[in-house]
Structures are given as structure tokens and as C-alpha cells.
Scaffold this motif. Structure first.
Motif, short mmCIF file in Angstrom:
data_model
loop_
_atom_site.label_atom_id
_atom_site.label_comp_id
_atom_site.label_asym_id
_atom_site.label_seq_id
_atom_site.Cartn_x
_atom_site.Cartn_y
_atom_site.Cartn_z
N UNK A 1 -24.83 -18.01 -6.78
CA UNK A 1 -24.41 -17.42 -5.63
C UNK A 1 -25.19 -17.95 -4.40
N UNK A 2 -24.71 -17.68 -3.25
CA UNK A 2 -25.36 -18.13 -1.97
C UNK A 2 -26.53 -16.81 -1.89
N UNK A 3 -27.60 -17.52 -1.36
CA UNK A 3 -28.65 -16.56 -1.15
C UNK A 3 -28.63 -15.09 -0.53
N UNK A 4 -27.52 -15.23 0.55
CA UNK A 4 -27.23 -13.97 1.07
C UNK A 4 -26.12 -13.11 0.64
N UNK A 5 -25.42 -13.60 -0.58
CA UNK A 5 -24.32 -12.76 -1.21
C UNK A 5 -24.52 -11.44 -1.41
N UNK A 6 -25.88 -10.91 -1.97
CA UNK A 6 -26.10 -9.77 -2.15
C UNK A 6 -26.24 -8.91 -1.19
N UNK A 7 -26.17 -9.35 0.13
CA UNK A 7 -26.46 -8.49 1.33
C UNK A 7 -24.94 -8.01 1.95
N UNK A 8 -24.14 -8.47 1.24
CA UNK A 8 -22.72 -7.99 1.85
C UNK A 8 -22.18 -6.84 0.91
N UNK A 9 -21.78 -5.58 1.60
CA UNK A 9 -21.10 -4.32 1.16
C UNK A 9 -20.31 -4.80 -0.33
N UNK A 10 -20.44 -4.31 -1.23
CA UNK A 10 -19.68 -4.44 -2.52
C UNK A 10 -19.96 -5.43 -3.34
N UNK A 11 -20.70 -6.33 -2.74
CA UNK A 11 -20.89 -7.56 -3.61
C UNK A 11 -21.68 -7.36 -4.86
N UNK A 12 -22.80 -6.46 -4.63
CA UNK A 12 -23.50 -6.09 -5.81
C UNK A 12 -22.76 -5.58 -7.16
N UNK A 13 -22.06 -4.72 -6.74
CA UNK A 13 -21.27 -4.01 -7.77
C UNK A 13 -20.43 -5.18 -8.40
N UNK A 14 -19.55 -6.01 -7.67
CA UNK A 14 -18.76 -6.99 -8.00
C UNK A 14 -19.49 -7.91 -9.04
N UNK A 15 -20.85 -8.39 -8.76
CA UNK A 15 -21.59 -9.10 -9.50
C UNK A 15 -21.95 -8.78 -10.76
N UNK A 16 -22.39 -7.37 -10.61
CA UNK A 16 -22.74 -6.38 -11.81
C UNK A 16 -21.62 -6.36 -13.06
N UNK A 17 -20.45 -6.32 -12.33
CA UNK A 17 -19.14 -6.13 -13.26
C UNK A 17 -18.95 -7.48 -13.74
N UNK A 18 -19.48 -8.52 -13.29
CA UNK A 18 -19.08 -10.00 -14.08
C UNK A 18 -20.03 -10.22 -15.29
N UNK A 19 -21.00 -9.53 -15.55
CA UNK A 19 -21.98 -9.68 -16.48
C UNK A 19 -23.42 -9.66 -16.28
N UNK A 20 -24.40 -10.57 -16.75
CA UNK A 20 -25.59 -10.29 -16.64
C UNK A 20 -25.93 -10.96 -15.28
N UNK A 21 -26.60 -10.30 -14.44
CA UNK A 21 -27.15 -11.05 -13.16
C UNK A 21 -28.69 -11.05 -13.17
N UNK A 22 -28.94 -12.40 -12.94
CA UNK A 22 -30.43 -12.89 -13.15
C UNK A 22 -30.91 -13.15 -11.76
N UNK A 23 -32.04 -12.53 -11.38
CA UNK A 23 -32.81 -12.79 -9.93
C UNK A 23 -33.50 -14.21 -10.18
N UNK A 24 -33.34 -15.14 -9.73
CA UNK A 24 -34.41 -16.26 -9.88
C UNK A 24 -35.47 -16.32 -8.44
N UNK A 25 -36.74 -16.33 -8.73
CA UNK A 25 -37.49 -16.12 -7.74
C UNK A 25 -38.47 -17.38 -7.58
N UNK A 26 -39.27 -17.57 -6.40
CA UNK A 26 -40.19 -18.79 -6.27
C UNK A 26 -41.10 -18.12 -5.35
N UNK A 27 -42.21 -18.60 -5.28
CA UNK A 27 -43.43 -18.39 -4.28
C UNK A 27 -42.61 -19.11 -3.01
N UNK A 28 -43.32 -18.49 -1.86
CA UNK A 28 -42.82 -18.71 -0.73
C UNK A 28 -43.06 -20.26 -0.40
N UNK A 29 -44.44 -20.82 -0.87
CA UNK A 29 -44.73 -22.20 -0.45
C UNK A 29 -43.78 -22.97 -1.15
#
Ligand code: S3P
Length: 185
Positions: free
Chosen positions: A86-114
Motif C-alpha cells: 500500500x502507499x504510505x498514507x493509505x491508513x490515514x483515509x477513513x475506512x481503509x483500515x477496516x478494508x485492509x484488515x478484511x483482506x487478510x494479514x496486515x503487516x506494518x513494515x518499519x525502519x529507523x528514521x535515518x
């Protein structure tokens, strides 16, 4: 190993720009094989819109971009055997979080700011939300955006995988391992 009893229907990757969603996603889909496909929502969106993302932002603005993104996510969420970056801002739009979680497993990829700075600074122009930072240093701008977004990633995700200083294969392997464990739990 990837039938529906032992594996999620889809795997959705969320996270900030430069956290490796597309790179790890492509590798993960190839690794899973057996009919699994990789889809990048930005690529889909650009195909549908007929122009690249910066042009779309310029022509239609962020709100219209988010609407289009939500439609694409909603269509993909009904699919199966998809690794969806997904695009980095997709979770910010109303309703998208429910849509994403309905699709399957949602994995948050993180990294240090540097690490995010290092990965994004070379192609900053491809990312309108970074290019529009004015005089703010990239590091500070990313830190500010991340602070606003972290609660949404947290809310969206079933689990977290850090990608800092790691080879893509090892990230994909960790996602696969955790997906099997998650499905069992
Ligand atoms: C955005 C991230 C980009 C793209 C658009 C907006 C964001 O995707 O969707 O430029 O709001 O963080 P990547 O996360 O794949 O760079």
C-alpha cells in the motif's frame, strides 16, 4: 504451505515511505509461489489514472488521490493470494483500515528514521509529500509525518516487521514465518 488453512488469504504491507513495502512484497510473493502475486497500489493507481503519482497529486490533489487509492484497496481486498504493497498514507483515509484488515494479514513494515532518509532522499521528487516540505530538513519532516501516522499503522497492523539494515530475503522470510504463526493462533 500456502493453502488457506495454514496461511492468510492475502498479505497487506503498510508502513511509511521507504520502509521496503514494494521490495519486500515482490520478494515475498515470489518466495510463496503457488499462484501468489504482488500488487503495488501506487502502480495500479498510476495505470488507472494514466499518469504518475506526482502528476496525479498536481492535477487532482491529495484528496482525490486518496479517494482513488481507497477504491483500488477495496477492489483488491476481495482478491486472494495477493501480497499488497500500500502507499504510505493509505491508513490515514477513513475506512481503509477496516478494508485492509478484511483482506487478510496486515503487516506494518518499519525502519529507523535515518534509514528512511537514506532510502528516500535520492528519489524524493517521486514522493509529493516529501517534495512539499519547503525548508524543513528531510529528517525532521519525516519525523513529524511519522508521529502523526504511527497510531494509524498500529491500529491497522496485526504484526510488525522492522526492515532497517536487513536483506530483502530475510525480511520476506520473517513475514512468511510470522504469517504462518498468526494463522495458527
Ligand atoms: C504516500 C506514499 C507513496 C504514494 C504517495 C503518498 C504517502 O507511496 O502513495 O506519494 O502519503 O506516504 P510509498 O509509500 O510507496 O512511497
Amino acid at each position: 504451505m500456502t493453502d488457506t488453512q495454514t496461511f492468510p488469504r492475502n498479505i497487506v504491507l503498510v508502513g511509511f515511505m521507504g520502509c521496503g513495502k514494494s521490495t519486500a512484497g515482490r520478494t515475498l510473493a515470489a518466495r510463496l509461489g503457488n499462484g501468489w502475486r504482488f500488487v503495488d497500489t501506487d502502480t495500479r493507481l498510476a495505470e488507472v489514472a494514466g499518469c504518475d503519482i506526482p502528476t496525479l497529486f498536481r492535477r487532482e490533489g491529495e484528496t482525490a488521490f486518496r479517494e482513488r487509492e481507497a477504491q483500488i484497496l477495496s477492489g483488491l481486498s476481495a482478491g486472494e493470494k495477493l501480497v499488497i504493497a500500500t502507499g504510505g498514507g493509505a491508513v490515514m483515509h477513513d475506512g481503509n483500515i477496516a478494508t485492509l484488515r478484511s483482506a487478510g494479514l496486515v503487516v506494518w513494515l518499519t525502519a529507523r528514521v535515518d534509514v528512511i532518509v537514506m532510502r528516500t532522499e535520492r528519489r524524493e521528487a517521486d514522493r509529493p509529500l516529501l517534495a512539499a516540505r519547503g525548508d524543513t530538513p528531510l529528517y525532521t519532516h519525516i519525523l513529524n509525518l511519522l508521529a502523526g501516522r504511527a497510531p494509524f499503522y498500529q491500529q491497522a497492523a496485526h504484526l510488525i516487521v522492522d526492515t532497517s539494515d536487513r536483506a530483502t530475503e530475510s525480511i520476506a522470510a520473517e513475514i512468511e514465518r510470522k504469517a504462518i504463526a498468526w494463522q495458527k493462533s
